[in-house]
Design an enzyme around this catalytic site. Sequence first.
Site, short mmCIF file in Angstrom:
data_model
loop_
_atom_site.label_atom_id
_atom_site.label_comp_id
_atom_site.label_asym_id
_atom_site.label_seq_id
_atom_site.Cartn_x
_atom_site.Cartn_y
_atom_site.Cartn_z
CG ASP A 178 -1.74 1.15 1.46
OD1 ASP A 178 -2.97 0.96 1.43
OD2 ASP A 178 -1.22 2.26 1.68
CE LYS B 183 -17.06 -13.60 2.20
NZ LYS B 183 -18.50 -13.32 2.23
N1 LIG Z 1 -12.20 -10.18 2.47
C1 LIG Z 1 -13.03 -10.01 3.47
O1 LIG Z 1 -13.68 -10.94 3.94
C2 LIG Z 1 -13.19 -8.64 4.06
C3 LIG Z 1 -13.65 -8.50 5.38
C4 LIG Z 1 -13.78 -7.21 5.90
C5 LIG Z 1 -13.49 -6.11 5.10
N2 LIG Z 1 -13.04 -6.30 3.83
C6 LIG Z 1 -12.73 -5.17 2.97
O2 LIG Z 1 -11.69 -4.39 3.57
C7 LIG Z 1 -11.74 -3.09 2.99
C8 LIG Z 1 -11.46 -2.06 4.05
O3 LIG Z 1 -10.20 -2.29 4.62
P1 LIG Z 1 -9.38 -1.11 5.32
O4 LIG Z 1 -10.30 -0.35 6.19
O5 LIG Z 1 -8.17 -1.70 5.89
O6 LIG Z 1 -9.09 -0.14 4.09
P2 LIG Z 1 -7.77 0.17 3.22
O7 LIG Z 1 -7.01 -1.04 2.94
O8 LIG Z 1 -8.24 0.99 2.07
O9 LIG Z 1 -6.94 1.08 4.21
C9 LIG Z 1 -7.49 2.33 4.62
C10 LIG Z 1 -6.52 3.47 4.36
O10 LIG Z 1 -5.44 3.35 5.27
C11 LIG Z 1 -4.21 3.44 4.60
N3 LIG Z 1 -3.27 2.65 5.38
C12 LIG Z 1 -3.17 1.31 5.47
N4 LIG Z 1 -2.29 0.96 6.41
C13 LIG Z 1 -1.80 2.12 6.92
C14 LIG Z 1 -0.87 2.42 7.95
N5 LIG Z 1 -0.26 1.46 8.63
N6 LIG Z 1 -0.62 3.71 8.24
C15 LIG Z 1 -1.25 4.69 7.56
N7 LIG Z 1 -2.16 4.47 6.59
C16 LIG Z 1 -2.43 3.20 6.27
C17 LIG Z 1 -4.49 2.96 3.21
O11 LIG Z 1 -3.59 3.54 2.26
C18 LIG Z 1 -5.92 3.49 2.98
O12 LIG Z 1 -5.87 4.81 2.54
C19 LIG Z 1 -13.11 -2.94 2.36
O13 LIG Z 1 -13.01 -2.91 0.96
C20 LIG Z 1 -13.86 -4.19 2.81
O14 LIG Z 1 -14.80 -4.63 1.87
C21 LIG Z 1 -12.88 -7.54 3.30
#
Ligand SMILES: NC(=O)c1ccc[n+]([C@@H]2O[C@H](COP(=O)([O-])OP(=O)(O)OC[C@H]3O[C@@H](n4cnc5c(N)ncnc54)[C@H](O)[C@@H]3O)[C@@H](O)[C@H]2O)c1
Length: 380
Positions: free
Chosen positions: A54, A156
């Site tokens: 990321d 998933k």
């Molecule tokens: N596969 C599954 O079963 C499952 C389950 C739950 C959620 N999800 C999915 O997960 C997604 C959401 O995940 P999320 O909330 O982690 O979002 P994300 O991965 O987009 O991260 C959120 C933000 O944080 C930033 N970021 C990540 N790590 C960081 C760090 N250590 N320091 C600073 N910034 C950082 C990223 O660049 C991004 O802008 C959704 O699309 C959701 O549908 C999937």
Amino acid sequence: MPVTTTERGWKASVTRPVDWTAEVLPGLLDATPDQVPDLFGDLTVSPRRLVVVDSNVYRLYGHRILALLDRYEVVHSHPVVVAGGEASKNRATCDLITSGMEGFGVERFSEPVLVWGGGVLHDVAGFAASEYRRGVPYRMFATTLLASVDAGFALKVALSHGYKNRVGAYHPAEAMFTDPALFARDRSHIIEGAAEILKWALAAPDPAVFDYFERHGPDAVANGFAADDPHALAIIRTTIEGMMRELEANPYEAVSQRRSYIGHGMSPGLEPTVTHGQAVILDILLTLMIATGRAVISETLRDRIVRVIRATGLPLWHDVLEHGPGPIMRALDDTARHRHGLQSIPVMDGELGRITYMQDITAAELGAALYDLNRTATAI
Ligand SMILES: NC(=O)c1ccc[n+]([C@@H]2O[C@H](COP(=O)([O-])OP(=O)(O)OC[C@H]3O[C@@H](n4cnc5c(N)ncnc54)[C@H](O)[C@@H]3O)[C@@H](O)[C@H]2O)c1
């Protein structure tokens, strides 16, 4: 099983063992081959690894990740750096990662791709890994609270294609590692993870999971799930363990009644206007209102949960709900197409720990739930 002969041909049947692990590893970026020899898989078979990271994680921790890879003598090229965030959960990001895999020449079995990031990186890179050479392994290094307690060890993987997560596969990371010291610490990110934690606290077969979150969750959120907060760590561990058990029992969702679907049957209708975590909480609140209206749960239990949501700083209302039941009803219809034609919305069966599944929720019922939620959100 041997191939069997049927009336008109032959039948083959195979089962495929799938193993995957999840670990909380404090000091992850300082790990050494002596302490955690298997961090990057078996490097004796091949020391080559493609790294996908990321962009925010790379900016903050890139030099330490590269130093860690050097300590393990991993042979890698420049990492594939991609943006996180919901807008990246698409075919273009997936293609970028696939091109990275092709450019590096990832081997089919012995060179797991190393993915660093949150839930979006997991879902997109995991999906790219599921497609490339019909499936290559990957290892997840979860850097958000949400990815640590949910997405990072999920089976998933998915892209959005007109609708949230419309295209996907079942392809878990062979190993997930996380370290709370790495988490994105902004309140908005912590809230996203807290939503999935609360989901499990309500779904868990053991009511003590919710009791513990009720006592310590609000402080853990206020402290940003700090690495030195033992209660925060306990909440993370409990959630991972509970969710792993839940996934293992029904990995491919053949049984469409699943406790952990709480908050996920109506929420897709609210995304992407609101974030995933916010949508999950609003879905949970509407579910509680409907269940109270049906006398499935008492107002006392509903209000107890609403109080915890408020104390945690999770949303109780959002303007998106002003659009009325239409978008939520459409999401419910889509959910039913995913669950053998049934809505199967899980909710506590009278008390925490027990779950029942609600069917046939109507637009009128949703309208009443929206009204009740609006009233409750301001009254409690
Ligand atoms: N596969 C599954 O079963 C499952 C389950 C739950 C959620 N999800 C999915 O997960 C997604 C959401 O995940 P999320 O909330 O982690 O979002 P994300 O991965 O987009 O991260 C959120 C933000 O944080 C930033 N970021 C990540 N790590 C960081 C760090 N250590 N320091 C600073 N910034 C950082 C990223 O660049 C991004 O802008 C959704 O699309 C959701 O549908 C999937």
